[in-house]
Design a protein around this motif. Structure first.
Motif, PDB file in Angstrom:
ATOM      1  N   SER A 186      13.286  10.336 -21.453  1.00 12.78           N
ATOM      2  CA  SER A 186      11.948  10.527 -20.930  1.00 12.78           C
ATOM      3  C   SER A 186      11.598   9.140 -20.857  1.00 12.78           C
ATOM      4  N   ASP A 187      11.310   8.273 -22.457  1.00 14.37           N
ATOM      5  CA  ASP A 187      10.625   6.974 -21.603  1.00 14.37           C
ATOM      6  C   ASP A 187      11.496   6.366 -20.834  1.00 14.37           C
ATOM      7  N   ALA A 188      13.237   6.147 -20.517  1.00 15.65           N
ATOM      8  CA  ALA A 188      14.042   5.465 -19.733  1.00 15.65           C
ATOM      9  C   ALA A 188      13.840   5.956 -18.159  1.00 15.65           C
ATOM     10  N   ALA A 189      13.073   6.827 -18.349  1.00 14.64           N
ATOM     11  CA  ALA A 189      13.036   7.432 -16.808  1.00 14.64           C
ATOM     12  C   ALA A 189      13.046   6.928 -15.595  1.00 14.64           C
ATOM     13  N   GLY A 190      12.728   5.496 -15.140  1.00 13.69           N
ATOM     14  CA  GLY A 190      12.664   5.035 -14.169  1.00 13.69           C
ATOM     15  C   GLY A 190      13.699   3.623 -14.554  1.00 13.69           C
TER      16      GLY A 190
ATOM     17  N   MET B 229      16.865   3.104 -14.291  1.00  9.32           N
ATOM     18  CA  MET B 229      17.722   2.875 -12.802  1.00  9.32           C
ATOM     19  C   MET B 229      17.430   2.436 -11.963  1.00  9.32           C
ATOM     20  N   LEU B 230      15.940   1.937 -11.611  1.00 10.29           N
ATOM     21  CA  LEU B 230      15.277   1.174 -10.840  1.00 10.29           C
ATOM     22  C   LEU B 230      15.073  -0.328 -11.209  1.00 10.29           C
ATOM     23  N   GLY B 231      15.658  -0.377 -12.383  1.00 10.11           N
ATOM     24  CA  GLY B 231      15.520  -1.488 -12.395  1.00 10.11           C
ATOM     25  C   GLY B 231      14.231  -1.305 -13.814  1.00 10.11           C
ATOM     26  N   LYS B 232      14.229  -2.337 -15.054  1.00  7.72           N
ATOM     27  CA  LYS B 232      13.807  -2.392 -16.083  1.00  7.72           C
ATOM     28  C   LYS B 232      13.190  -3.208 -16.229  1.00  7.72           C
ATOM     29  N   PRO B 233      11.925  -3.151 -16.281  1.00  4.72           N
ATOM     30  CA  PRO B 233      10.743  -4.338 -15.850  1.00  4.72           C
ATOM     31  C   PRO B 233      10.310  -4.729 -17.670  1.00  4.72           C
ATOM     32  N   ASP B 234      10.049  -5.568 -17.133  1.00  4.31           N
ATOM     33  CA  ASP B 234      10.096  -6.916 -18.885  1.00  4.31           C
ATOM     34  C   ASP B 234       8.715  -6.055 -19.450  1.00  4.31           C
ATOM     35  N   VAL B 235       7.862  -6.214 -19.012  1.00  2.00           N
ATOM     36  CA  VAL B 235       6.842  -6.157 -19.639  1.00  2.00           C
ATOM     37  C   VAL B 235       6.411  -4.468 -19.787  1.00  2.00           C
TER      38      VAL B 235
ATOM     39  N   HIS C 191       4.889   2.420 -17.032  1.00  2.00           N
ATOM     40  CA  HIS C 191       3.987   3.027 -15.538  1.00  2.00           C
ATOM     41  C   HIS C 191       5.857   3.877 -14.623  1.00  2.00           C
ATOM     42  N   GLN C 192       6.518   2.916 -14.762  1.00  2.00           N
ATOM     43  CA  GLN C 192       8.038   3.323 -13.890  1.00  2.00           C
ATOM     44  C   GLN C 192       8.332   4.458 -14.393  1.00  2.00           C
ATOM     45  N   SER C 193       8.332   4.851 -15.767  1.00  2.00           N
ATOM     46  CA  SER C 193       9.530   5.879 -15.952  1.00  2.00           C
ATOM     47  C   SER C 193       8.069   6.974 -15.579  1.00  2.00           C
ATOM     48  N   SER C 194       7.050   6.994 -16.339  1.00  2.00           N
ATOM     49  CA  SER C 194       5.912   7.953 -15.922  1.00  2.00           C
ATOM     50  C   SER C 194       5.377   8.356 -14.828  1.00  2.00           C
ATOM     51  N   LYS C 195       5.832   7.765 -13.463  1.00  2.00           N
ATOM     52  CA  LYS C 195       5.948   8.299 -12.159  1.00  2.00           C
ATOM     53  C   LYS C 195       7.333   8.951 -12.182  1.00  2.00           C
ATOM     54  N   VAL C 196       8.337   8.284 -12.272  1.00  2.00           N
ATOM     55  CA  VAL C 196       9.085   9.245 -12.153  1.00  2.00           C
ATOM     56  C   VAL C 196       9.413  10.475 -12.916  1.00  2.00           C
ATOM     57  N   ASN C 197       9.244  11.102 -13.872  1.00  2.00           N
ATOM     58  CA  ASN C 197       8.936  11.723 -14.626  1.00  2.00           C
ATOM     59  C   ASN C 197       7.777  13.330 -13.354  1.00  2.00           C
ATOM     60  N   SER C 198       7.100  12.116 -13.281  1.00  2.00           N
ATOM     61  CA  SER C 198       5.890  12.769 -12.510  1.00  2.00           C
ATOM     62  C   SER C 198       6.272  13.602 -11.592  1.00  2.00           C
ATOM     63  N   ILE C 199       7.848  13.422 -11.056  1.00  2.00           N
ATOM     64  CA  ILE C 199       7.686  14.114  -9.800  1.00  2.00           C
ATOM     65  C   ILE C 199       7.796  15.307 -10.426  1.00  2.00           C
TER      66      ILE C 199
ATOM     67  N   GLU D 189       1.008  -1.160  -0.312  1.00  2.00           N
ATOM     68  CA  GLU D 189      -0.049   0.064   0.299  1.00  2.00           C
ATOM     69  C   GLU D 189       0.690   1.572  -0.371  1.00  2.00           C
ATOM     70  N   VAL D 190       1.730   1.482   1.171  1.00  2.00           N
ATOM     71  CA  VAL D 190       2.882   2.375   0.942  1.00  2.00           C
ATOM     72  C   VAL D 190       3.233   2.392  -0.469  1.00  2.00           C
ATOM     73  N   ASP D 191       4.017   1.466  -1.467  1.00  2.00           N
ATOM     74  CA  ASP D 191       4.812   1.602  -1.601  1.00  2.00           C
ATOM     75  C   ASP D 191       3.909   1.281  -3.552  1.00  2.00           C
ATOM     76  N   SER D 192       2.387   1.703  -3.573  1.00  2.00           N
ATOM     77  CA  SER D 192       1.828   1.987  -4.365  1.00  2.00           C
ATOM     78  C   SER D 192       0.651   3.189  -4.433  1.00  2.00           C
ATOM     79  N   ALA D 193       1.722   4.254  -3.902  1.00  2.00           N
ATOM     80  CA  ALA D 193       1.128   5.430  -3.591  1.00  2.00           C
ATOM     81  C   ALA D 193       2.465   5.977  -3.692  1.00  2.00           C
ATOM     82  N   ALA D 194       3.934   5.794  -3.601  1.00  2.00           N
ATOM     83  CA  ALA D 194       4.684   6.175  -3.966  1.00  2.00           C
ATOM     84  C   ALA D 194       5.078   6.541  -5.404  1.00  2.00           C
ATOM     85  N   MET D 195       5.922   7.184  -5.793  1.00  2.00           N
ATOM     86  CA  MET D 195       6.608   7.482  -7.478  1.00  2.00           C
ATOM     87  C   MET D 195       7.660   7.158  -7.490  1.00  2.00           C
ATOM     88  N   ALA D 196       7.989   5.758  -6.437  1.00  2.00           N
ATOM     89  CA  ALA D 196       9.260   5.587  -7.406  1.00  2.00           C
ATOM     90  C   ALA D 196       9.323   4.267  -5.290  1.00  2.00           C
ATOM     91  N   TRP D 197      10.053   3.200  -6.429  1.00  2.84           N
ATOM     92  CA  TRP D 197      10.466   2.387  -5.603  1.00  2.84           C
ATOM     93  C   TRP D 197      11.993   1.909  -5.571  1.00  2.84           C
TER      94      TRP D 197
END
Lengths: 147, 147, 147, 147, 147, 147, 147, 147
Positions: free
Chosen positions: H42-46, H48-54, H60-68, A121-129
């Protein structure tokens, strides 16, 4: 712009220093804030007002004094990094995450892979883990890039 | 007025049922809301959208679906009761407490005496700390008294 | 619309009953809310959670339980009437007035002429100053008139 | 960060000067704001606009002019210290406390032990209760500590 | 949903009745609110509290009593219709428009073509400009259409 | 603190210059903002985007461009002074007053005695009514006094 | 509680009817709201106020009339479902998503797999991404489950 | 005041540079912010946290990092310019417009004449529609004029 980043959570390892050193080395436009990280001092934060005999009220009084600092810094930061370590309950870290979520303040969680499920729950509302302070620094580099 | 009370936290004992039964027996003007308390169903909350292979993303997807319910109910309640039990990390309960604190929504914590110290930040922002469901019902009786 | 009117302040005379009777006699579309007005019960509001030995913490605990009710009702009312009587400090009444002012909730003060000067800050943020419950009822009649 | 601290309440003793001197001696990153503390000047705050004959309206006009200053400073401070002294009704101090509570601005009350009971609502929404200016300075030291 | 529509402004013609009749004839899901439209009663709104000798303060007192009603209704409406007629300054109508603009409440202006230029700021923040009550009813029909 | 004061309303006399000169002469910690006060330039504010043939849309386009400036400055000021002169409808001044009222921004009205009655709603939500620029400067002196 | 769900976006297929039928079949406690989905009527929404000759202003006027409905419904819904179809730009759907994100209103996107990449910002702020109306109904079942 | 202007939208032409150059040439008191405009970064923004296969989760991960970055800058700007170009869906630009509309932040759209109709909802909530960067600079000149 100068980014204000609040470093919340675990106080028993040097993760804050690692992030601060990494940001400084990279010359990032970032200012860090944090709670008082001296455990004993934090527990005694309200004792100057008279130390209550009952543990609950001593904790209560100290937590309120601490919250003057932490709530203000949380409200004024642009971004929070919230660290969950290996020990202790760390409910205050999760509390800060919920506070950020309600305020609309973006936050990054920093924790190992083995507590992904209880932190969902904490991670899903975060912008990054992030799993390492280095990754946090990389996110800060990207987010605060100028031009 | 009818009070809407959100019951957050631990899902492995019948504390919700005790509070609801106590409120009903007393004829209190209270409506209760709660998260989905079936553990397996909650973990699978997003699976109808396609179940991700990676555990982190499955948790992520399910937690977001759960949050549609929990965040809405938290925002719309007049009061929350947040229960911390003996097991599990229960970071989501502390997260809900932080969310309430930022929203200005009053909440009551419900937990045993032995976790007073790690819950001090959560308790200090609460309006009351109860140790039993019966005490929560007593608070509800007092708070919702008419005339 | 039905107007919700919160009656704050002095609890030792029957001013609330006078206003409620006047509103009922006039058939006004008004619902009244109020704090628990039994002085002893209010002082003991938190005792069901365990009565602290130290007076400050007993007051603290009871006031927080009372605030679940009073803050919620203040936030949800359309209008507050705040009564200052002849006795006691009545700082909670002035506290409620400041709360309303910050929320943008209109309020009417109800007090005698002889305390106009010390109440000048409270009165200047009010929408009206009344000296009798009858005047409050007259204001309610005007404000809630339909067609 | 530089903390802005608003000093509200009693204007007949030198508690503000004591806190300011203590903060300066300790080199704290704090800026203080306050209402106009000259009693006569405050009562005459609106007289430049034409002095009303009726006492109520003179008070009204002056209080509104004062509120331009006090409400703005209250809204912009990070923390308020609210002092209740031995004399006068001091309803404006309680009003400021309620204003802070509704704004979510943390405040510290400063008063003697003998008025704990009538101030219980004001104190229970405060982050700390201090009995001396020295204690307030100690809280400021703790809260604003850097590193 | 039932739409609450506040009818603000000019009180010397029957434009409100025309809109209400049109909405009723069309069976629209709309409830109307409005200020007290009796000019003499509105000017005397505060007189029950004691009529001040000075015209400015009588107006002041009455306007505040009126604002209990008008501000509450404005804040609670879904849509406002603001009418500017041929006579009088009607600054209160423009005041209501600015209030809506700051609140994010949509409003429709209703006025003749010959005052388009002086109303340009008011109109540019409006969602529509109508010249006749019939047009307002047409907008309401469209906006509230079900299915 | 430095006070930001927005000067709204009438653009055909030198009242802004008088206030600015008075504040400068007194060395007040005040910065002034204002709309574009060149009438022709203001009417043509949107013409660089293509001048619409229809007067209503030209006004509409220009007013929206003006509002980028005026709404931003209004939202960011600490205090507004709103001037009503002898000529024109000045609905935009009343609009700004309503905007301030909804935002909780204090404002001072500046106008002659002969329009007290039609401005009663605008004045009753103001913190002060001044009749001359000198009086406004006096209020600013009082409000911004340091120590 | 009854959930209000706003159905935003594409108007050329029967996805709304499918969701409504699914919710009705399951007896869900849900009420649906939506924009006017008749394309020609929507384009002409402002024509009753006089149809502007210039296409931009006709669109402008109609869009503002439409926004009375859509903005109000978006602000009042508990949850939005936002559909992106195969045709047209559908910038209004993305606009609604951004509006929800800023309001803190949860929303579900509904679109095919082939537009995942251009919708990544919209999806990342959503609480769920569904590919079929049936999936949306399943989410609604889960989210609104009682007991 | 210094105006902070966020430049949102299309990243494949030099419209940002044109506006920045024009503002600099005119000496405007403006600071510009913008998203990361390197498409691949921008597409690769996330990553560095581990690139998801899907693909969906990588986006999703990159967009959240961008949204910060983007959400923070949007919330802190005084004005946004939102550019729609000839290519791509640009739903993120429309998303930003909706975000601004809900926040009450003024924005200017920048696009050609041929997409006026599909952008009508986005344009109707804008404060101005410009067709060239030069026009945007002209608006900035007007809006930020000092004295």
């Amino acid at each position: 712009m100068i980014w204000t980043v609040y470093l919340s959570g675990e106080i028993h390892t040097d993760w804050r220093e690692q992030i601060e050193a990494g940001a400084e080395a990279a010359g990032l436009p970032v200012e860090f804030t944090a709670p008082v990280t001296n455990h004993a001092a934090s527990d005694a934060a309200g004792d100057m007002l008279g130390k209550p005999d009952v543990a609950f009220w001593r904790d209560h009084q100290s937590s309120k004094v601490n919250s003057i600092r932490t709530k203000t810094m949380l409200e004024q930061c642009d971004l929070a990094v919230i660290r969950f370590g290996d020990k202790y309950k760390q409910w205050n870290a999760a509390f800060d995450a919920g506070f950020c979520a309600a305020m609309g303040t973006p936050y990054i969680t920093l924790h190992n892979d083995d507590i992904v499920h209880p932190l969902k729950e904490v991670d899903s509302a975060a912008m990054a883990w992030a799993q390492t302070p280095e990754q946090v620094v990389e996110v800060l580099k990207y987010v605060t890039a100028t031009g």
